[in-house]
Design an enzyme around this catalytic site. Structure first.
Site, PDB file in Angstrom:
ATOM      1  N   SER A   1       0.388  -6.276  -4.443  1.00 54.15           N
ATOM      2  CA  SER A   1       0.400  -5.156  -3.504  1.00 54.15           C
ATOM      3  C   SER A   1      -0.885  -4.345  -3.593  1.00 54.15           C
ATOM      4  CB  SER A   1       1.655  -4.287  -3.600  1.00 54.15           C
ATOM      5  OG  SER A   1       1.801  -3.579  -2.373  1.00 54.15           O
TER       6      SER A   1
ATOM      7  N   HIS B   1      -7.336   8.833  -2.801  1.00 52.62           N
ATOM      8  CA  HIS B   1      -8.069   9.706  -1.880  1.00 52.62           C
ATOM      9  C   HIS B   1      -8.311  11.004  -2.637  1.00 52.62           C
ATOM     10  CE1 HIS B   1      -7.114   7.028   1.469  1.00 52.62           C
ATOM     11  NE2 HIS B   1      -5.903   6.974   0.942  1.00 52.62           N
TER      12      HIS B   1
ATOM     13  N   CYS C   1       4.739  -5.261  -7.109  1.00 52.57           N
ATOM     14  CA  CYS C   1       5.916  -6.111  -6.948  1.00 52.57           C
ATOM     15  C   CYS C   1       5.982  -7.133  -8.072  1.00 52.57           C
ATOM     16  CB  CYS C   1       5.830  -6.845  -5.609  1.00 52.57           C
ATOM     17  SG  CYS C   1       5.708  -5.753  -4.199  1.00 52.57           S
TER      18      CYS C   1
END
Length: 134
Positions: free
Chosen positions: A66, A71, A86
């Site tokens: 994944s 940010h 995952c």
């Protein structure tokens, strides 16, 4: 934390107020790679984009299992991380690496399990609602 047998992955959101926001693109790239390794994930690619000398950074570590994103807003001393892993990966170990990178930061961490494709979780998920699209 191990996943339940019905979980397809663990998705963790980290909001950080403090020193994470002051890390530059190369430091964040190293941090995301370390976090991915700690969680047992395989990094396919990692890209950061800085917004000028005093601007923030946006970046993603694309994982076979994944992703991890970041940010930052240094002018607000704020950084947001998204860790989704995952399979046999341990997202909480990745989160621990991120948290330890700025020991003085104030963190808000929220997590949820994602369902396995083709199956349905039973019961109600906290803070979740279903929306019928027309």
């Amino acid at each position: 934390m191990s996943l339940s047998k019905n979980a397809g992955g663990r998705h963790v959101l980290i909001e950080s107020f403090g020193d994470h926001a002051r890390l530059d693109a190369p430091a964040l790239k190293r941090l995301l790679r370390r976090a991915a390794r700690a969680g047992g994930a395989n990094v396919l690619s990692c890209h950061m984009h800085g917004f000028g000398d005093r601007g923030g950074v946006t970046g993603v570590a694309l994982l076979a299992e994944s992703h991890i994103t970041v940010h930052t807003w240094p002018e607000r001393s704020y950084a947001a991380f998204d860790v989704f892993m995952c399979g046999t990966c341990d997202a909480d170990k990745a989160v621990d690496v991120i948290a330890r990178a700025a020991p003085g930061a104030r963190l808000s961490i929220r997590a949820l399990e994602r369902p396995v494709l083709g199956t349905a979780l039973t019961g109600t998920l906290p803070e979740a609602r279903e929306v019928a699209l027309k």
